[in-house]
Design an enzyme around this catalytic site. Structure first.
Site, mmCIF file in Angstrom:
data_model
loop_
_atom_site.group_PDB
_atom_site.id
_atom_site.type_symbol
_atom_site.label_atom_id
_atom_site.label_comp_id
_atom_site.label_asym_id
_atom_site.label_seq_id
_atom_site.Cartn_x
_atom_site.Cartn_y
_atom_site.Cartn_z
ATOM 1 C CD GLU A 1 41.567 43.642 56.302
ATOM 2 O OE1 GLU A 1 41.686 42.396 56.191
ATOM 3 O OE2 GLU A 1 42.495 44.438 56.064
ATOM 4 C CD GLU B 1 42.728 36.712 53.183
ATOM 5 O OE1 GLU B 1 42.318 36.469 54.340
ATOM 6 O OE2 GLU B 1 43.777 37.336 52.961
#
Length: 120
Positions: free
Chosen positions: A63, A70
């Site tokens: 994560e 991102e």
């Protein structure tokens, strides 16, 4: 050359910032805490607890890497681009794979203790 304390400080800042801004990371962390509480409740053996900790670390690490990818893609390519979308989707897929495998491991480790609790 940076000092070790700087390296740890930057890493901790990254974790704290990600926890503040990334809902999915908070969900994964909460799930990991609940799994560890369940492991203690069911008195799983140390080997099983160690495996659960590895799986939790895998999901949280995935994560964090997803978040980093991102953010980097958004910085490099603020406009929509097919390759940027693919990079983000692949990073998200890595988290999904880690989470699915973690759930399977948890089912395997908790199945017998839960059956013993419910069926006596």
């Amino acid at each position: 050359m940076r000092k070790w304390s700087d390296v740890f400080r930057c890493a901790i800042e990254g974790i704290i910032h990600s926890l503040r801004t990334e809902r999915n990371l908070r969900i994964h962390l909460l799930a990991g805490i609940l799994v560890m509480l369940a492991a203690l409740f069911f008195q799983l053996p140390p080997r099983d607890i160690a495996l659960l900790l590895v799986m939790i670390a895998l999901v949280i690490s995935a994560e964090l890497l997803n978040t980093a990818i991102e953010k980097a893609v958004d910085l490099i390519s603020p406009d929509w681009h097919e390759l940027a979308k693919f990079a983000k989707d692949a990073a998200a897929a890595a988290v999904l794979v880690a989470a699915i495998i973690s759930v399977i491991v948890a089912i395997l480790l908790f199945y017998q203790p839960m059956m013993n609790l419910f069926l006596g």
